[in-house]
Design a protein around this motif. Structure first.
Motif, PDB file in Angstrom:
ATOM      1  N   LEU A 187      27.472  21.169 113.871  1.00 37.68           N
ATOM      2  CA  LEU A 187      27.394  21.788 115.225  1.00 37.68           C
ATOM      3  C   LEU A 187      27.269  20.426 116.106  1.00 37.68           C
ATOM      4  O   LEU A 187      27.915  20.574 117.251  1.00 37.68           O
ATOM      5  CB  LEU A 187      26.035  22.444 115.308  1.00 37.68           C
ATOM      6  CG  LEU A 187      25.744  23.582 114.861  1.00 37.68           C
ATOM      7  CD1 LEU A 187      24.139  24.396 115.218  1.00 37.68           C
ATOM      8  CD2 LEU A 187      26.628  24.711 115.522  1.00 37.68           C
ATOM      9  N   SER A 188      26.832  19.373 115.610  1.00 43.06           N
ATOM     10  CA  SER A 188      26.727  18.253 116.495  1.00 43.06           C
ATOM     11  C   SER A 188      28.315  17.709 116.633  1.00 43.06           C
ATOM     12  O   SER A 188      28.750  17.340 117.476  1.00 43.06           O
ATOM     13  CB  SER A 188      26.049  17.189 115.995  1.00 43.06           C
ATOM     14  OG  SER A 188      24.678  17.311 115.695  1.00 43.06           O
ATOM     15  N   ALA A 189      29.088  17.853 115.496  1.00 44.65           N
ATOM     16  CA  ALA A 189      30.373  17.314 115.458  1.00 44.65           C
ATOM     17  C   ALA A 189      31.322  18.375 116.533  1.00 44.65           C
ATOM     18  O   ALA A 189      31.968  17.880 117.540  1.00 44.65           O
ATOM     19  CB  ALA A 189      31.273  17.591 114.107  1.00 44.65           C
ATOM     20  N   LEU A 190      30.834  19.599 116.579  1.00 45.98           N
ATOM     21  CA  LEU A 190      31.703  20.649 117.563  1.00 45.98           C
ATOM     22  C   LEU A 190      31.268  20.281 119.011  1.00 45.98           C
ATOM     23  O   LEU A 190      31.950  20.301 119.732  1.00 45.98           O
ATOM     24  CB  LEU A 190      31.326  21.996 116.929  1.00 45.98           C
ATOM     25  CG  LEU A 190      31.697  22.604 115.716  1.00 45.98           C
ATOM     26  CD1 LEU A 190      31.104  24.049 115.412  1.00 45.98           C
ATOM     27  CD2 LEU A 190      33.359  22.749 115.839  1.00 45.98           C
ATOM     28  N   ARG A 191      30.026  20.116 119.148  1.00 43.12           N
ATOM     29  CA  ARG A 191      29.573  19.778 120.418  1.00 43.12           C
ATOM     30  C   ARG A 191      30.489  18.638 120.867  1.00 43.12           C
ATOM     31  O   ARG A 191      30.887  18.323 121.936  1.00 43.12           O
ATOM     32  CB  ARG A 191      27.941  19.579 120.381  1.00 43.12           C
ATOM     33  CG  ARG A 191      27.352  19.059 121.852  1.00 43.12           C
ATOM     34  CD  ARG A 191      26.266  17.977 121.714  1.00 43.12           C
ATOM     35  NE  ARG A 191      26.504  16.824 120.686  1.00 43.12           N
ATOM     36  CZ  ARG A 191      25.761  16.254 119.887  1.00 43.12           C
ATOM     37  NH1 ARG A 191      24.372  16.841 119.634  1.00 43.12           N
ATOM     38  NH2 ARG A 191      25.927  15.071 119.336  1.00 43.12           N
ATOM     39  N   ASP A 192      30.658  17.416 120.200  1.00 43.18           N
ATOM     40  CA  ASP A 192      31.438  16.255 120.456  1.00 43.18           C
ATOM     41  C   ASP A 192      32.614  16.799 120.845  1.00 43.18           C
ATOM     42  O   ASP A 192      33.524  15.889 121.607  1.00 43.18           O
ATOM     43  CB  ASP A 192      31.243  15.344 119.519  1.00 43.18           C
ATOM     44  CG  ASP A 192      29.732  14.698 119.249  1.00 43.18           C
ATOM     45  OD1 ASP A 192      28.946  14.944 120.179  1.00 43.18           O
ATOM     46  OD2 ASP A 192      29.485  13.933 118.413  1.00 43.18           O
TER      47      ASP A 192
END
Length: 344
Positions: A121-126
């Motif tokens: 999820l953090s990667a998708l946010r980035d």
């Protein structure tokens, strides 16, 4: 007690951006739930992601050339975070290009609560994802089990918390009236949603759609869906609780898209269900305010934006307003943002 009341509608202001939906029916879904009929709802079969991406780019290019927009890009109909990660990256990279051009201002996706994990999820946010809508459907263990969702209420709650902890906006989708429904289940689901404080909620009362396992259960008398009247009353009771918590309710009932309507076998589907529920919710607000007056009401001033909602779909609330001594002759539509209720 008072002779004059001035009050605002509790609904939060709607979002100003328009949503551009990109449908990926069944893509990424680990299995199909007993009620699911994305093919009927969207008018599309299983998604060919290459075609979806190509069509998305062509359509957005046309919108850009025409000077339309901006839009919030939304990936719906499948389980976005369960797609092959390379495909998630492709979609978000393309969306990012249109964000740089000013056509896209925000990107959201829908997914399942058992298909999210913190690091990704953090990667998708980035990569540019802004919001995750979770198809929670219910927080009730029995309803989830009988619907074949494959997770329990604890996991549903933890997934909501995880999305917010990652810095993404949260949307919650509830599907009241599932197999396993009992009095109070939906009321508790709404309570759970309020505690989790999402940005948005969608409420889709469960329908029986041709070709689903739920249709088989219904055909054998093993499932009884809500009636339209019950759905309207349950939704109308839920709306003020969500509004007063600052949560925008962005859909009430399934939209009549694709070939959905012709495949509905049973359940609370009506093209004006959303308007009808909103109107009933507004009536209850006015009724409670009228009870605070020290005399019968003499005049109700209504903001013009609610003119189409006040007396319900086809005027079906006229009699209810008459019961609280408010007929049409005592209503005036004004350019104000507030309601004003005056006693005699």
């Amino acid at each position: 007690m008072t002779g004059r009341l001035r009050f605002a509608h509790p609904e939060p202001e709607p979002a100003r951006s328009r949503v551009w939906p990109v449908f990926i029916p069944f893509a990424g879904c680990p299995y199909r739930c007993v009620y699911c009929a994305q093919d009927k709802q969207t008018g599309q079969g299983d998604a060919d992601l290459t075609d979806v991406l190509r069509n998305m780019e062509q359509d957005l290019d046309a919108a850009l050339a025409d000077g339309r927009g901006p839009y919030e890009l939304a990936f719906y109909g499948g389980t976005f975070t369960a797609l092959a990660r390379a495909w998630q990256e492709k979609f978000l990279n393309v969306a990012g290009g249109y964000r740089e051009l000013g056509l896209v201002t925000r990107v959201r996706c829908s997914t399942r609560p058992d298909c999210v994990e913190a690091e990704w999820l953090s990667a998708l946010r980035d990569m540019g994802l802004d919001m995750v809508e979770l198809g929670i459907q219910s927080f009730d263990d029995d309803a989830l089990r009988k619907a074949g969702r494959g997770y329990d209420g604890d996991l549903a709650r933890s997934a909501c918390a995880l999305v917010k902890a990652t810095g993404l906006a949260l949307g919650i989708q509830l599907l009241p009236g599932l197999p396993g429904d009992r009095p109070g289940v939906f009321r508790d689901d709404v309570h759970q949603a309020v505690l989790l404080a999402p940005e948005t909620v969608r409420l889709y009362p469960c329908l029986v759609i041709r070709g689903t396992p739920l249709a088989t259960l219904w055909g054998h008398g093993l499932f009884m869906p809500w009636t339209v009247d019950r759905a309207r009353e349950e939704l109308a009771a839920a709306l003020p609780r969500l509004w007063e918590a600052g949560i925008r309710v962005i859909r009430l009932g399934l939209p009549p898209e694709g070939t959905l309507a012709e495949h509905i076998l049973a359940g609370p589907w009506h093209p004006a269900l959303g308007q009808s529920a909103r109107s009933l919710a507004l009536f209850e607000i006015v009724r409670e305010k009228a009870a605070e007056l020290d005399t019968p009401p003499a005049l109700l001033e209504v903001p013009r934006r609610y003119q189409g909602e006040l007396f319900g779909h086809g005027g079906d609330l006229v009699e209810k307003y008459a019961e609280i001594h408010l007929d049409k002759t005592l209503v005036r539509y004004v350019g104000d943002a507030y309601f004003t209720l005056s006693g005699r």
